[in-house]
Enzyme design. Structure first.
Site, PDB file in Angstrom:
ATOM      1  N   SER A 124      61.249 -23.536  17.428  1.00 51.85           N
ATOM      2  CA  SER A 124      61.451 -23.412  15.984  1.00 51.85           C
ATOM      3  C   SER A 124      62.771 -22.727  15.689  1.00 51.85           C
ATOM      4  CB  SER A 124      60.302 -22.579  15.407  1.00 51.85           C
ATOM      5  OG  SER A 124      60.597 -22.177  14.093  1.00 51.85           O
ATOM      6  N   TYR A 148      54.307 -14.919  15.393  1.00 52.86           N
ATOM      7  CA  TYR A 148      54.466 -16.368  15.565  1.00 52.86           C
ATOM      8  C   TYR A 148      55.833 -16.668  16.200  1.00 52.86           C
ATOM      9  CZ  TYR A 148      55.882 -21.107  14.491  1.00 52.86           C
ATOM     10  OH  TYR A 148      56.379 -22.381  14.600  1.00 52.86           O
ATOM     11  N   LYS A 152      57.159 -18.271  20.112  1.00 53.87           N
ATOM     12  CA  LYS A 152      58.120 -19.357  20.393  1.00 53.87           C
ATOM     13  C   LYS A 152      59.231 -18.850  21.309  1.00 53.87           C
ATOM     14  CE  LYS A 152      56.137 -22.574  18.061  1.00 53.87           C
ATOM     15  NZ  LYS A 152      55.408 -23.588  18.813  1.00 53.87           N
TER      16      LYS A 152
HETATM   17  P1  NAD Z   1      49.900 -28.516  13.125  1.00 55.10           P
HETATM   18  O1  NAD Z   1      49.073 -27.299  12.961  1.00 55.10           O
HETATM   19  O2  NAD Z   1      49.724 -29.612  12.142  1.00 55.10           O
HETATM   20  O3  NAD Z   1      49.727 -29.107  14.591  1.00 55.10           O
HETATM   21  C1  NAD Z   1      49.417 -28.306  15.703  1.00 55.10           C
HETATM   22  C2  NAD Z   1      48.202 -28.925  16.377  1.00 55.10           C
HETATM   23  O4  NAD Z   1      47.859 -28.156  17.522  1.00 55.10           O
HETATM   24  C3  NAD Z   1      46.971 -28.947  15.456  1.00 55.10           C
HETATM   25  O5  NAD Z   1      46.420 -30.243  15.446  1.00 55.10           O
HETATM   26  C4  NAD Z   1      46.007 -27.943  16.097  1.00 55.10           C
HETATM   27  O6  NAD Z   1      44.668 -28.308  15.912  1.00 55.10           O
HETATM   28  C5  NAD Z   1      46.440 -28.021  17.550  1.00 55.10           C
HETATM   29  N1  NAD Z   1      46.176 -26.804  18.339  1.00 55.10           N
HETATM   30  C6  NAD Z   1      46.460 -25.521  18.034  1.00 55.10           C
HETATM   31  N2  NAD Z   1      46.082 -24.719  19.034  1.00 55.10           N
HETATM   32  C7  NAD Z   1      45.543 -25.511  19.996  1.00 55.10           C
HETATM   33  C8  NAD Z   1      44.963 -25.275  21.268  1.00 55.10           C
HETATM   34  N3  NAD Z   1      44.856 -24.033  21.775  1.00 55.10           N
HETATM   35  N4  NAD Z   1      44.518 -26.322  21.989  1.00 55.10           N
HETATM   36  C9  NAD Z   1      44.603 -27.576  21.509  1.00 55.10           C
HETATM   37  N5  NAD Z   1      45.140 -27.867  20.304  1.00 55.10           N
HETATM   38  C10 NAD Z   1      45.609 -26.852  19.563  1.00 55.10           C
HETATM   39  O7  NAD Z   1      51.437 -28.042  13.154  1.00 55.10           O
HETATM   40  P2  NAD Z   1      52.756 -28.914  13.161  1.00 55.10           P
HETATM   41  O8  NAD Z   1      53.485 -28.618  11.900  1.00 55.10           O
HETATM   42  O9  NAD Z   1      52.473 -30.296  13.541  1.00 55.10           O
HETATM   43  O10 NAD Z   1      53.546 -28.166  14.325  1.00 55.10           O
HETATM   44  C11 NAD Z   1      53.546 -28.631  15.663  1.00 55.10           C
HETATM   45  C12 NAD Z   1      54.300 -27.637  16.507  1.00 55.10           C
HETATM   46  O11 NAD Z   1      55.617 -27.470  15.973  1.00 55.10           O
HETATM   47  C13 NAD Z   1      53.691 -26.230  16.540  1.00 55.10           C
HETATM   48  O12 NAD Z   1      53.837 -25.709  17.842  1.00 55.10           O
HETATM   49  C14 NAD Z   1      54.533 -25.456  15.544  1.00 55.10           C
HETATM   50  O13 NAD Z   1      54.570 -24.098  15.840  1.00 55.10           O
HETATM   51  C15 NAD Z   1      55.890 -26.108  15.744  1.00 55.10           C
HETATM   52  N6  NAD Z   1      56.771 -25.965  14.575  1.00 55.10           N
HETATM   53  C16 NAD Z   1      56.331 -26.391  13.345  1.00 55.10           C
HETATM   54  C17 NAD Z   1      57.163 -26.236  12.241  1.00 55.10           C
HETATM   55  C18 NAD Z   1      56.710 -26.650  10.871  1.00 55.10           C
HETATM   56  O14 NAD Z   1      57.267 -26.169   9.878  1.00 55.10           O
HETATM   57  N7  NAD Z   1      55.725 -27.539  10.729  1.00 55.10           N
HETATM   58  C19 NAD Z   1      58.433 -25.648  12.376  1.00 55.10           C
HETATM   59  C20 NAD Z   1      58.844 -25.261  13.639  1.00 55.10           C
HETATM   60  C21 NAD Z   1      58.014 -25.426  14.744  1.00 55.10           C
HETATM   61  N1  UFG Z   2      59.166 -20.926  -1.101  1.00 51.85           N
HETATM   62  C1  UFG Z   2      58.933 -20.659  -2.435  1.00 51.85           C
HETATM   63  N2  UFG Z   2      57.658 -20.769  -2.895  1.00 51.85           N
HETATM   64  C2  UFG Z   2      56.619 -21.152  -2.103  1.00 51.85           C
HETATM   65  C3  UFG Z   2      56.869 -21.439  -0.743  1.00 51.85           C
HETATM   66  C4  UFG Z   2      58.160 -21.305  -0.265  1.00 51.85           C
HETATM   67  O1  UFG Z   2      59.850 -20.312  -3.179  1.00 51.85           O
HETATM   68  O2  UFG Z   2      55.472 -21.232  -2.598  1.00 51.85           O
HETATM   69  C5  UFG Z   2      60.557 -20.832  -0.601  1.00 51.85           C
HETATM   70  C6  UFG Z   2      60.736 -19.837   0.537  1.00 51.85           C
HETATM   71  O3  UFG Z   2      60.966 -18.551   0.026  1.00 51.85           O
HETATM   72  C7  UFG Z   2      61.937 -20.435   1.261  1.00 51.85           C
HETATM   73  C8  UFG Z   2      61.761 -21.950   1.065  1.00 51.85           C
HETATM   74  O4  UFG Z   2      60.909 -22.097  -0.062  1.00 51.85           O
HETATM   75  O5  UFG Z   2      63.133 -20.057   0.640  1.00 51.85           O
HETATM   76  C9  UFG Z   2      61.118 -22.636   2.261  1.00 51.85           C
HETATM   77  O6  UFG Z   2      59.901 -21.989   2.579  1.00 51.85           O
HETATM   78  P1  UFG Z   2      58.854 -22.604   3.619  1.00 51.85           P
HETATM   79  O7  UFG Z   2      57.698 -21.664   3.668  1.00 51.85           O
HETATM   80  O8  UFG Z   2      58.576 -24.015   3.281  1.00 51.85           O
HETATM   81  O9  UFG Z   2      59.657 -22.612   4.980  1.00 51.85           O
HETATM   82  P2  UFG Z   2      60.269 -21.380   5.804  1.00 51.85           P
HETATM   83  O10 UFG Z   2      61.689 -21.736   6.063  1.00 51.85           O
HETATM   84  O11 UFG Z   2      59.999 -20.077   5.189  1.00 51.85           O
HETATM   85  O12 UFG Z   2      59.369 -21.424   7.105  1.00 51.85           O
HETATM   86  C10 UFG Z   2      59.565 -22.407   8.084  1.00 51.85           C
HETATM   87  C11 UFG Z   2      58.295 -22.656   8.897  1.00 51.85           C
HETATM   88  C12 UFG Z   2      57.954 -21.440   9.694  1.00 51.85           C
HETATM   89  C13 UFG Z   2      59.123 -20.957  10.496  1.00 51.85           C
HETATM   90  C14 UFG Z   2      60.295 -20.736   9.570  1.00 51.85           C
HETATM   91  C15 UFG Z   2      61.538 -20.291  10.275  1.00 51.85           C
HETATM   92  O13 UFG Z   2      57.232 -22.964   8.039  1.00 51.85           O
HETATM   93  O14 UFG Z   2      56.930 -21.786  10.606  1.00 51.85           O
HETATM   94  O15 UFG Z   2      60.583 -21.971   8.907  1.00 51.85           O
HETATM   95  O16 UFG Z   2      61.992 -21.297  11.107  1.00 51.85           O
HETATM   96  F1  UFG Z   2      58.827 -19.783  11.109  1.00 51.85           F
END
Ligand code: NAD
Ligand code: UFG
Length: 343
Positions: A124, A148, A152
């Site tokens: 991430s 979290y 990572k």
């Molecule tokens: P998500 O929660 O939709 O998908 C993660 C999946 O992993 C889920 O289906 C959950 O049920 C499964 N899971 C969690 N723990 C598990 C375990 N112990 N065993 C088996 N399955 C398990 O999230 P996503 O947005 O698809 O994210 C996927 C990956 O990308 C995650 O590792 C997340 O941290 C990373 N990531 C997501 C974002 C974002 O904003 N969505 C940003 C950066 C990194």
């Molecule tokens: N925001 C609002 N109102 C809301 C939600 C978000 O104003 O209800 C703003 C936040 O303050 C930020 C922007 O919208 O400025 C984006 O926020 P998100 O929560 O959508 O995304 P973030 O960048 O805060 O978080 C994401 C992932 C996290 C990760 C982080 C840093 O969701 O998992 O990026 O990489 F940790």
């Protein structure tokens, strides 16, 4: 190739399954469904016309995961499984460390034992911490402020050590920026449980009338309109990045980190305006306090992914928002209580 996908029922995983199946790969999905619904996988099958094995397994359950390694020929692993809510990770850190780190260790041990050393890992942008200049490049200083983010960062460190110890490993650390959007069919998308933490799902829920107004967290940042700036990337572009990373890990050894974003930053109010244009009416919002832990600005330099993976995001902000909205309209309650093949 035969690819094991951990967390494949989730938001990014399910979109990546579609891209992999459409490119002719075979997949085996494991997911404990702790943050997802099996319906997403039914939809993947429906959209691709392809079948695959799904096992409901917690990856920290070594016995059950090992059975898969014993029974299946696996060429590579894409490791999405993990918990991802920043606020929750502060409240229940041990759950996050166990799930994300113990789970990953169990997986990496089995990969080592069964000689499967090609890995694409979901990292991430959060690993860059708060003290770098924009745009963020892969060699910048890493740090994390919440459990979290630390999971990572620590998993990245574990994988760097593993790669240093055994040159047969081939690992891509994909640092996602802000994944948004949904499949163009509207059949799969992001399905947050409860009140969404992230901006786009919150905005779509306001737009559809499930929530009264958006709270804009912070209007006094040093940005063009005072609101937070992020690098939003369409989830389908992101999914395609995994295929490119898979090609790279199967053609060369070693470890590499890659930013997956668009390289462009948009403010919260930019997002509100694009949604207003798409839905043809105002999105009610209120300016609110900054959210603790938020950065003012975060966007990527994606040139490394372009050069080394031959990948670049193609979809613009309007397409991201349009696809998020299409998913929201077609699935107002997410996957809950739906049958395969909506409409
Ligand atoms: P998500 O929660 O939709 O998908 C993660 C999946 O992993 C889920 O289906 C959950 O049920 C499964 N899971 C969690 N723990 C598990 C375990 N112990 N065993 C088996 N399955 C398990 O999230 P996503 O947005 O698809 O994210 C996927 C990956 O990308 C995650 O590792 C997340 O941290 C990373 N990531 C997501 C974002 C974002 O904003 N969505 C940003 C950066 C990194
Ligand atoms: N925001 C609002 N109102 C809301 C939600 C978000 O104003 O209800 C703003 C936040 O303050 C930020 C922007 O919208 O400025 C984006 O926020 P998100 O929560 O959508 O995304 P973030 O960048 O805060 O978080 C994401 C992932 C996290 C990760 C982080 C840093 O969701 O998992 O990026 O990489 F940790």
């Amino acid at each position: 190739m035969n690819i094991l996908i951990t967390g494949g029922a989730g938001y990014i995983g399910s979109h990546t399954c579609i891209e992999l199946l459409s490119s002719g790969h075979h997949i085996i999905v494991v997911d404990d469904l702790s943050n997802s619904n099996e319906m997403s996988l039914e939809r993947v099958k429906e959209l691709t016309g392809r079948d695959f094995i799904f096992e409901k397994i917690d990856i920290a359950d070594k016995k059950k995961l090992e059975k898969i390694f014993m029974e299946q020929r696996i060429d590579a692993v894409i490791h999405f499984a993990g918990l991802k809510a920043v606020g929750e990770s502060v409240a229940v850190p041990l759950r996050y460390y166990h799930n994300n780190i113990t789970g990953s260790l169990v997986l990496f041990n089995l990969m080592e034992k069964y000689g499967v050393r090609n890995l694409v890992f979901s990292s991430s942008a959060t690993v860059y911490g708060a003290n770098n200049q924009m745009p963020l490049t892969e060699e910048m200083t890493l740090s994390a402020t919440n459990p979290y983010g630390k999971t990572k960062l620590y998993i990245e460190e574990i994988l760097r050590d593993l790669s240093a110890a055994n040159s047969n490993w081939s690992i891509a650390l994909l640092r996602y920026f802000n994944p948004v959007g949904a499949h163009s069919s509207g059949l799969i998308g992001e399905d947050p449980s409860g009140i969404p933490n992230n901006l786009i799902p919150y905005v779509t829920q306001v737009a559809i009338g499930k929530r009264e107004y958006l709270s804009v967290f912070g209007s006094d940042y040093e940005t063009k309109d005072g609101t937070g700036v992020r690098d939003y990337i369409h989830v389908v572009d992101l999914a395609k990045g995994h295929l490119k990373a898979l090609e790279e890990v199967t053609r060369s050894k070693g470890i590499g980190a890659y930013n997956l974003g668009t390289g462009k930053g948009y403010s919260v109010l930019d997002i509100v305006r694009v949604f207003e244009k798409i839905i043809g009416r105002k999105i009610p919002y209120q300016l609110a306090e900054r959210r603790p832990g938020d950065l003012a600005v975060s966007y990527a330099d994606c040139s490394k992914a372009q050069i080394k993976l031959n990948w670049a995001a193609k979809k613009d902000l309007e397409e991201m928002c349009r696809d998020s909205w299409n998913w929201q309209v077609k699935n107002p309650e997410g996957y809950i209580n739906q049958k395969v093949g909506i409409n």
